[in-house]
Motif scaffolding. Sequence first.
Motif, PDB file in Angstrom:
ATOM      1  N   ASP A 143      -4.675   4.011 -16.390  1.00 51.50           N
ATOM      2  CA  ASP A 143      -5.440   2.754 -16.429  1.00 51.50           C
ATOM      3  C   ASP A 143      -6.508   2.769 -17.526  1.00 51.50           C
ATOM      4  O   ASP A 143      -6.829   1.724 -18.093  1.00 51.50           O
ATOM      5  CB  ASP A 143      -6.101   2.484 -15.063  1.00 51.50           C
ATOM      6  CG  ASP A 143      -5.078   2.139 -13.984  1.00 51.50           C
ATOM      7  OD1 ASP A 143      -3.946   1.761 -14.329  1.00 51.50           O
ATOM      8  OD2 ASP A 143      -5.410   2.262 -12.786  1.00 51.50           O
ATOM      9  N   VAL A 164       2.600   1.046 -10.005  1.00 48.49           N
ATOM     10  CA  VAL A 164       1.743  -0.108 -10.325  1.00 48.49           C
ATOM     11  C   VAL A 164       1.081  -0.001 -11.704  1.00 48.49           C
ATOM     12  O   VAL A 164       0.945  -1.002 -12.409  1.00 48.49           O
ATOM     13  CB  VAL A 164       0.718  -0.368  -9.186  1.00 48.49           C
ATOM     14  CG1 VAL A 164      -0.292   0.745  -9.044  1.00 48.49           C
ATOM     15  CG2 VAL A 164      -0.002  -1.688  -9.387  1.00 48.49           C
ATOM     16  N   ARG A 174       0.835  -1.216   0.000  1.00 43.57           N
ATOM     17  CA  ARG A 174       0.000   0.000   0.000  1.00 43.57           C
ATOM     18  C   ARG A 174       0.862   1.255   0.000  1.00 43.57           C
ATOM     19  O   ARG A 174       0.360   2.371  -0.081  1.00 43.57           O
ATOM     20  CB  ARG A 174      -0.916   0.043   1.231  1.00 43.57           C
ATOM     21  CG  ARG A 174      -1.863  -1.124   1.326  1.00 43.57           C
ATOM     22  CD  ARG A 174      -2.904  -1.114   0.224  1.00 43.57           C
ATOM     23  NE  ARG A 174      -3.281  -2.468  -0.154  1.00 43.57           N
ATOM     24  CZ  ARG A 174      -3.956  -2.789  -1.244  1.00 43.57           C
ATOM     25  NH1 ARG A 174      -4.348  -1.856  -2.088  1.00 43.57           N
ATOM     26  NH2 ARG A 174      -4.242  -4.037  -1.513  1.00 43.57           N
TER      27      ARG A 174
HETATM   28  N1  LIG Z   1      -7.814  -5.933 -12.412  1.00 45.41           N
HETATM   29  C1  LIG Z   1      -6.900  -4.977 -12.217  1.00 45.41           C
HETATM   30  C2  LIG Z   1      -6.649  -4.505 -10.903  1.00 45.41           C
HETATM   31  C3  LIG Z   1      -5.692  -3.531 -10.739  1.00 45.41           C
HETATM   32  N2  LIG Z   1      -4.982  -3.078 -11.810  1.00 45.41           N
HETATM   33  C4  LIG Z   1      -3.871  -2.131 -11.652  1.00 45.41           C
HETATM   34  O1  LIG Z   1      -3.427  -2.142 -10.310  1.00 45.41           O
HETATM   35  C5  LIG Z   1      -3.471  -0.830  -9.751  1.00 45.41           C
HETATM   36  C6  LIG Z   1      -3.755  -0.922  -8.276  1.00 45.41           C
HETATM   37  O2  LIG Z   1      -5.063  -1.404  -8.080  1.00 45.41           O
HETATM   38  P1  LIG Z   1      -5.773  -1.255  -6.671  1.00 45.41           P
HETATM   39  O3  LIG Z   1      -7.154  -1.809  -6.836  1.00 45.41           O
HETATM   40  O4  LIG Z   1      -4.926  -1.799  -5.596  1.00 45.41           O
HETATM   41  O5  LIG Z   1      -5.818   0.307  -6.519  1.00 45.41           O
HETATM   42  P2  LIG Z   1      -6.507   1.204  -5.434  1.00 45.41           P
HETATM   43  O6  LIG Z   1      -7.665   1.788  -6.156  1.00 45.41           O
HETATM   44  O7  LIG Z   1      -6.961   0.334  -4.297  1.00 45.41           O
HETATM   45  O8  LIG Z   1      -5.477   2.199  -5.063  1.00 45.41           O
HETATM   46  C7  LIG Z   1      -4.465  -0.059 -10.614  1.00 45.41           C
HETATM   47  O9  LIG Z   1      -4.230   1.341 -10.612  1.00 45.41           O
HETATM   48  C8  LIG Z   1      -4.232  -0.693 -11.993  1.00 45.41           C
HETATM   49  O10 LIG Z   1      -3.119  -0.114 -12.633  1.00 45.41           O
HETATM   50  C9  LIG Z   1      -5.276  -3.535 -13.077  1.00 45.41           C
HETATM   51  O11 LIG Z   1      -4.662  -3.098 -14.047  1.00 45.41           O
HETATM   52  N3  LIG Z   1      -6.221  -4.484 -13.264  1.00 45.41           N
END
Ligand SMILES: Nc1ccn([C@@H]2O[C@H](COP(=O)(O)OP(=O)(O)O)[C@@H](O)[C@H]2O)c(=O)n1
Length: 217
Positions: free
Chosen positions: A177, A92, A84
């Motif tokens: 994204d 990421v 985190r």
């Molecule tokens: N199914 C997914 C989930 C996350 N991600 C990537 O992983 C990053 C982190 O996801 P997260 O769900 O932990 O982000 P938060 O919204 O919790 O900060 C996202 O900004 C995407 O770049 C993705 O590409 N595809």
Amino acid sequence: MKKINIAIDGPAAAGKSTIAKKVAAALNMVYVDTGAMYRAITLAYLKSDDKDFSTLLEQIDIRLVADHGQRVLLSGEDITERIRENDITENVSFVASQAAVRSYLVELQQQLTRDKGVVMDGRDIGTTVIPDAELKIYMIASVEERAQRRQLDNESRGIDSTVEQLKADIAHRDHLDMTREISPLTQAADAIEIDTTGRSIEEVTAIILKLASDKLE
Ligand SMILES: Nc1ccn([C@@H]2O[C@H](COP(=O)(O)OP(=O)(O)O)[C@@H](O)[C@H]2O)c(=O)n1
Ligand SMILES: Nc1ncnc2c1ncn2[C@@H]1O[C@H](COP(=O)(O)OP(=O)(O)O)[C@@H](O)[C@H]1O
């Protein structure tokens, strides 16, 4: 009882994980936070001297352990809190844009959903990972509210940030994204949009539980 899969997608800090966890607990389903998997690979990438993704993926071992939510292990080490931190959040979206990373994780995620009974949250769950999910939610909230929520999360975790900086970071990450080449964040045609701005966690959970109960009948 009938088994279904629930896909929850949406931009950063919209409340996906919080709600997915509650919905899974209420329906006795398995909760999977796919963002944590992309974050785990980002940590492995930052720690590795070898920056070739295919080689990196051959060497890593990611495990998800159900524990009032989800804990993440990277080669046996519990990295749930570590992923985190700001260095992971900053990198990421780049890691998640890599073709090798996406095909590796999508396959792993599809294995987890094969027997149904899963609530999975992410960015491409309804569009790519479980296109046949019985219920798809696209969760949004204003960028102001998302930044304020993430600031509270960060304060409780001891992570340095300001609301202004979070607003910019969240908008930037959403842009990356939504514009990447492979399975960008977008609302699936059959997803139901829920705007969580100004709504409580209980309210949003109840809306989704009602939608799920219609599918479980
Ligand atoms: N199914 C997914 C989930 C996350 N991600 C990537 O992983 C990053 C982190 O996801 P997260 O769900 O932990 O982000 P938060 O919204 O919790 O900060 C996202 O900004 C995407 O770049 C993705 O590409 N595809
Ligand atoms: N109505 C709501 N729905 C979901 N989360 C909410 C709501 N109101 C406040 N929150 C808070 O917002 C934060 C959302 O973070 P998180 O669930 O990690 O979002 P995401 O998984 O979309 O990145 C949590 O701290 C949660 O407690």
